[in-house]
Enzyme design. Structure first.
Site, PDB file in Angstrom:
ATOM      1  CD  GLU A   6       8.337  -5.194  -0.681  1.00  9.98           C
ATOM      2  OE1 GLU A   6       9.310  -5.897  -0.929  1.00  9.98           O
ATOM      3  OE2 GLU A   6       7.777  -4.474  -1.537  1.00  9.98           O
ATOM      4  NE  ARG A  58      11.988  -4.618  -0.973  1.00 11.12           N
ATOM      5  CZ  ARG A  58      13.074  -4.707  -1.745  1.00 11.12           C
ATOM      6  NH1 ARG A  58      14.221  -4.161  -1.363  1.00 11.12           N
ATOM      7  NH2 ARG A  58      13.016  -5.325  -2.907  1.00 11.12           N
ATOM      8  CB  SER A  80       8.171  -8.665  -3.503  1.00  9.18           C
ATOM      9  OG  SER A  80       9.163  -8.812  -4.477  1.00  9.18           O
TER      10      SER A  80
HETATM   11  P1  FAD Z   1       2.712   4.180  -2.046  1.00  2.49           P
HETATM   12  O1  FAD Z   1       2.319   2.776  -2.361  1.00  2.49           O
HETATM   13  O2  FAD Z   1       1.799   5.270  -2.451  1.00  2.49           O
HETATM   14  O3  FAD Z   1       2.979   4.285  -0.474  1.00  2.49           O
HETATM   15  C1  FAD Z   1       3.774   3.338   0.205  1.00  2.49           C
HETATM   16  C2  FAD Z   1       3.908   3.775   1.680  1.00  2.49           C
HETATM   17  O4  FAD Z   1       4.649   4.994   1.752  1.00  2.49           O
HETATM   18  C3  FAD Z   1       2.560   4.083   2.347  1.00  2.49           C
HETATM   19  O5  FAD Z   1       2.669   3.721   3.690  1.00  2.49           O
HETATM   20  C4  FAD Z   1       2.426   5.583   2.194  1.00  2.49           C
HETATM   21  O6  FAD Z   1       1.586   6.167   3.196  1.00  2.49           O
HETATM   22  C5  FAD Z   1       3.866   6.029   2.364  1.00  2.49           C
HETATM   23  N1  FAD Z   1       4.179   7.266   1.630  1.00  2.49           N
HETATM   24  C6  FAD Z   1       4.133   7.455   0.288  1.00  2.49           C
HETATM   25  N2  FAD Z   1       4.559   8.690  -0.024  1.00  2.49           N
HETATM   26  C7  FAD Z   1       4.882   9.300   1.143  1.00  2.49           C
HETATM   27  C8  FAD Z   1       5.358  10.592   1.482  1.00  2.49           C
HETATM   28  N3  FAD Z   1       5.601  11.539   0.554  1.00  2.49           N
HETATM   29  N4  FAD Z   1       5.571  10.892   2.802  1.00  2.49           N
HETATM   30  C9  FAD Z   1       5.324   9.965   3.757  1.00  2.49           C
HETATM   31  N5  FAD Z   1       4.852   8.733   3.500  1.00  2.49           N
HETATM   32  C10 FAD Z   1       4.644   8.400   2.209  1.00  2.49           C
HETATM   33  N6  FAD Z   1       9.988  -2.083  -4.358  1.00  2.49           N
HETATM   34  C11 FAD Z   1      11.324  -2.281  -4.215  1.00  2.49           C
HETATM   35  O7  FAD Z   1      11.901  -1.887  -3.190  1.00  2.49           O
HETATM   36  N7  FAD Z   1      12.057  -2.928  -5.166  1.00  2.49           N
HETATM   37  C12 FAD Z   1      11.493  -3.387  -6.303  1.00  2.49           C
HETATM   38  O8  FAD Z   1      12.175  -3.958  -7.133  1.00  2.49           O
HETATM   39  C13 FAD Z   1      10.093  -3.186  -6.500  1.00  2.49           C
HETATM   40  N8  FAD Z   1       9.483  -3.655  -7.612  1.00  2.49           N
HETATM   41  C14 FAD Z   1       8.149  -3.451  -7.782  1.00  2.49           C
HETATM   42  C15 FAD Z   1       7.550  -3.919  -8.956  1.00  2.49           C
HETATM   43  C16 FAD Z   1       6.203  -3.717  -9.185  1.00  2.49           C
HETATM   44  C17 FAD Z   1       5.573  -4.234 -10.455  1.00  2.49           C
HETATM   45  C18 FAD Z   1       5.418  -3.027  -8.225  1.00  2.49           C
HETATM   46  C19 FAD Z   1       3.973  -2.761  -8.466  1.00  2.49           C
HETATM   47  C20 FAD Z   1       5.996  -2.573  -7.039  1.00  2.49           C
HETATM   48  C21 FAD Z   1       7.368  -2.779  -6.799  1.00  2.49           C
HETATM   49  N9  FAD Z   1       8.014  -2.337  -5.636  1.00  2.49           N
HETATM   50  C22 FAD Z   1       9.362  -2.515  -5.478  1.00  2.49           C
HETATM   51  C23 FAD Z   1       7.251  -1.675  -4.562  1.00  2.49           C
HETATM   52  C24 FAD Z   1       7.048  -0.163  -4.783  1.00  2.49           C
HETATM   53  O9  FAD Z   1       7.376   0.201  -6.098  1.00  2.49           O
HETATM   54  C25 FAD Z   1       7.902   0.678  -3.818  1.00  2.49           C
HETATM   55  O10 FAD Z   1       7.616   0.333  -2.477  1.00  2.49           O
HETATM   56  C26 FAD Z   1       7.677   2.173  -4.005  1.00  2.49           C
HETATM   57  O11 FAD Z   1       8.639   2.892  -3.266  1.00  2.49           O
HETATM   58  C27 FAD Z   1       6.286   2.619  -3.577  1.00  2.49           C
HETATM   59  O12 FAD Z   1       6.097   3.959  -4.002  1.00  2.49           O
HETATM   60  P2  FAD Z   1       4.675   4.616  -4.076  1.00  2.49           P
HETATM   61  O13 FAD Z   1       4.863   6.058  -4.371  1.00  2.49           O
HETATM   62  O14 FAD Z   1       3.812   3.857  -5.011  1.00  2.49           O
HETATM   63  O15 FAD Z   1       4.186   4.452  -2.574  1.00  2.49           O
HETATM   64  N1  EPU Z   2      12.487 -17.951  -7.267  1.00  3.02           N
HETATM   65  C1  EPU Z   2      11.823 -19.152  -7.456  1.00  3.02           C
HETATM   66  N2  EPU Z   2      10.513 -19.098  -7.826  1.00  3.02           N
HETATM   67  C2  EPU Z   2       9.857 -17.943  -8.050  1.00  3.02           C
HETATM   68  C3  EPU Z   2      10.538 -16.725  -7.850  1.00  3.02           C
HETATM   69  C4  EPU Z   2      11.863 -16.754  -7.461  1.00  3.02           C
HETATM   70  O1  EPU Z   2      12.386 -20.207  -7.277  1.00  3.02           O
HETATM   71  O2  EPU Z   2       8.673 -17.993  -8.396  1.00  3.02           O
HETATM   72  C5  EPU Z   2      13.913 -17.996  -6.884  1.00  3.02           C
HETATM   73  C6  EPU Z   2      14.832 -18.090  -8.119  1.00  3.02           C
HETATM   74  O3  EPU Z   2      15.875 -18.971  -7.819  1.00  3.02           O
HETATM   75  C7  EPU Z   2      15.394 -16.694  -8.247  1.00  3.02           C
HETATM   76  C8  EPU Z   2      15.412 -16.222  -6.798  1.00  3.02           C
HETATM   77  O4  EPU Z   2      14.268 -16.826  -6.191  1.00  3.02           O
HETATM   78  O5  EPU Z   2      16.675 -16.723  -8.802  1.00  3.02           O
HETATM   79  C9  EPU Z   2      15.331 -14.716  -6.645  1.00  3.02           C
HETATM   80  O6  EPU Z   2      14.279 -14.220  -7.468  1.00  3.02           O
HETATM   81  P1  EPU Z   2      14.342 -12.737  -8.073  1.00  3.02           P
HETATM   82  O7  EPU Z   2      15.672 -12.458  -8.670  1.00  3.02           O
HETATM   83  O8  EPU Z   2      13.132 -12.541  -8.901  1.00  3.02           O
HETATM   84  O9  EPU Z   2      14.277 -11.836  -6.787  1.00  3.02           O
HETATM   85  P2  EPU Z   2      13.342 -11.883  -5.504  1.00  3.02           P
HETATM   86  O10 EPU Z   2      14.180 -12.214  -4.332  1.00  3.02           O
HETATM   87  O11 EPU Z   2      12.127 -12.720  -5.745  1.00  3.02           O
HETATM   88  C10 EPU Z   2      13.800  -9.413  -4.882  1.00  3.02           C
HETATM   89  C11 EPU Z   2      13.005  -8.218  -4.489  1.00  3.02           C
HETATM   90  C12 EPU Z   2      12.435  -7.536  -5.704  1.00  3.02           C
HETATM   91  C13 EPU Z   2      13.584  -7.095  -6.591  1.00  3.02           C
HETATM   92  C14 EPU Z   2      14.394  -8.332  -6.997  1.00  3.02           C
HETATM   93  C15 EPU Z   2      15.633  -7.971  -7.780  1.00  3.02           C
HETATM   94  C16 EPU Z   2      12.179  -8.652  -2.268  1.00  3.02           C
HETATM   95  C17 EPU Z   2      11.004  -8.983  -1.418  1.00  3.02           C
HETATM   96  N3  EPU Z   2      11.945  -8.604  -3.570  1.00  3.02           N
HETATM   97  O12 EPU Z   2      12.893 -10.352  -5.447  1.00  3.02           O
HETATM   98  O13 EPU Z   2      11.725  -6.389  -5.281  1.00  3.02           O
HETATM   99  O14 EPU Z   2      13.116  -6.429  -7.734  1.00  3.02           O
HETATM  100  O15 EPU Z   2      14.819  -9.026  -5.801  1.00  3.02           O
HETATM  101  O16 EPU Z   2      16.592  -7.430  -6.938  1.00  3.02           O
HETATM  102  O17 EPU Z   2      13.259  -8.426  -1.742  1.00  3.02           O
HETATM  103  C18 EPU Z   2       9.579  -5.602  -4.555  1.00  3.02           C
HETATM  104  O18 EPU Z   2      10.125  -5.290  -3.486  1.00  3.02           O
HETATM  105  O19 EPU Z   2       8.372  -5.371  -4.780  1.00  3.02           O
HETATM  106  C19 EPU Z   2      10.377  -6.255  -5.596  1.00  3.02           C
HETATM  107  C20 EPU Z   2       9.870  -6.639  -6.759  1.00  3.02           C
END
Ligand code: FAD
Ligand code: EPU
Length: 340
Positions: free
Chosen positions: A336, A166, A240
């Site tokens: 994050e 991240r 997250s």
């Molecule tokens: P924004 O929220 O619009 O911007 C994020 C940052 O990037 C800001 O600082 C912005 O200024 C900058 N930025 C955006 N576009 C540009 C550009 N073109 N040039 C320069 N700077 C820029 N993230 C994960 O890594 N793994 C996950 O599994 C994951 N799951 C998610 C699930 C949900 C339900 C949600 C809501 C979010 C999740 N995220 C996850 C976080 C998010 O999806 C990512 O961080 C994604 O890359 C953000 O993209 P965005 O276009 O919405 O960025």
């Molecule tokens: N867990 C709990 N309680 C909870 C949630 C999780 O005990 O309420 C424990 C469980 O044991 C579970 C483990 O944590 O097995 C891991 O949970 P999960 O697989 O949901 O993954 P995470 O570590 O919570 C990360 C990323 C996610 C990504 C998933 C899958 C971060 C901060 N988050 O979540 O990314 O989708 O792994 O790879 O690294 C995001 O960045 O926004 C995001 C959603």
């Protein structure tokens, strides 16, 4: 054509937390030339500039006092076809999951595990998006960007990005200095499936698939994500809210002694990643509603807006959660999400 900026634009539909805030000035750009014109018009501007993608990793705590530039540069194309290895370029405004789908349709493997991550391609390198055992850095080749201060163009290659969990140079020394206009990924027609993440194997079994292809892996990841994570269209959130903290081996060992059920993974040579969701759940926050916000009932790591919450309320909740995790485990959890 002269750049035009709109005034007092609502950002509510443009951030997945659904925060009801306004931008003092706002413009969309759909290509590099338009962006350069906008940046030129802002040369003597002293107000802050925010580049917005899908708004899925941002928490707005107040009206934005400066200029919001929304990235809507489109286009996906193959720029180099070496047979097995293929370079695919995507405009920064392309929706990330649309790129994943396009690649699967074109039989290109590498990002199927990153299915359904919200947001745009341009934001993907900022925090080196990751999920289910894969990170953007595993397939990243290069990106093109434009410097905010003088509108000049540059190309940045993978080795210059300092990608980490991240993390990247774009969250550090290059933060706020440039606008990403396209990304190029190195994908492959020789698929190397990564189903090491336990939940994927289980989901494929449940789906009755024993010999998966990249579409099957993508479908499995989508199913898992839909079952765990709240849909921002229904319940405001930014995924997250915190990163999973990393701790050295000795601290991990001491914590494991005291909390044998603690969920953790080896990470690097002598460090461990702790599941922040577990830590937060153990502090009693999972599913707890605090005013109009709270920690989600199925995934404690996700803070949600039940409707009408302010960014300040979410920050207040996050401070309380951090304090209780610190008090119980002696561990610091860092947000994050970009708090603005
Ligand atoms: P924004 O929220 O619009 O911007 C994020 C940052 O990037 C800001 O600082 C912005 O200024 C900058 N930025 C955006 N576009 C540009 C550009 N073109 N040039 C320069 N700077 C820029 N993230 C994960 O890594 N793994 C996950 O599994 C994951 N799951 C998610 C699930 C949900 C339900 C949600 C809501 C979010 C999740 N995220 C996850 C976080 C998010 O999806 C990512 O961080 C994604 O890359 C953000 O993209 P965005 O276009 O919405 O960025
Ligand atoms: N867990 C709990 N309680 C909870 C949630 C999780 O005990 O309420 C424990 C469980 O044991 C579970 C483990 O944590 O097995 C891991 O949970 P999960 O697989 O949901 O993954 P995470 O570590 O919570 C990360 C990323 C996610 C990504 C998933 C899958 C971060 C901060 N988050 O979540 O990314 O989708 O792994 O790879 O690294 C995001 O960045 O926004 C995001 C959603």
């Amino acid at each position: 054509m002269a750049a035009e900026f709109k005034s007092a634009i609502s950002l509510k539909p443009m951030n997945t937390f659904g925060m009801d805030v306004h931008a003092a000035r706002f413009a969309v750009f759909v290509n590099e030339t338009q962006l350069q014109q906008q940046l030129e018009a802002l040369q003597n501007n002293t107000d802050p500039i925010l580049i917005l993608g899908g708004g899925s990793n941002i928490l707005f705590t107040r009206d934005y006092p400066g200029v919001v530039l929304k990235d809507e540069i489109g286009g996906i194309s193959i720029v180099d076809d070496g047979g097995d290895d293929v370079l695919v370029k995507a405009g920064a405004g392309v929706v990330w999951h649309a790129l994943v789908d396009w690649c699967i349709e074109h039989n290109l493997g590498g990002i199927e595990n990153l299915s359904l991550i919200p947001g745009t391609c341009g934001a993907a390198p900022i925090q080196n998006i990751g999920a289910y055992g894969v990170e953007l850095k595993d397939v990243f080749h290069s990106l093109k960007c434009i410097q905010i201060k003088d509108g000049s163009k540059s190309e940045i290659f993978a080795e210059q990005c300092a990608f980490g969990y991240r993390d990247s140079v774009f969250k550090r020394s290059m933060k706020g200095k440039m606008v990403i206009t396209s990304i190029t990924l190195k994908l492959s027609r020789k698929h190397r499936l990564n189903v090491s993440y336990g939940a994927i194997t289980q989901e494929l079994q449940r789906m009755g698939i024993s010999n998966p292809d990249i579409r099957n892996v993508s479908d499995a990841v989508c199913n898992i994500r839909r079952s765990k994570l709240p849909d921002p269209a229904i319940l405001g959130n930014a995924g997250s809210f915190f990163k999973n903290p990393e701790v050295p081996g000795n601290i991990h060992e001491a914590l494991k002694k005291e909390f044998p059920n603690m969920v953790s993974y080896p990470f690097g040579a002598s460090t461990f990643k702790l599941a922040a969701g577990w830590l937060i759940e153990q502090c009693g926050w999972k599913g707890k509603v605090v005013g109009k916000t709270g920690s989600h009932k199925d995934q404690a790591l996700v803070l949600v807006n039940y409707g009408g919450a302010t960014g300040e309320e979410v920050v207040h909740l996050s401070d309380e959660i951090r304090a209780s995790v610190r008090a119980k485990f002696g561990v610091e959890i860092e947000p994050e999400v970009n708090i603005i």
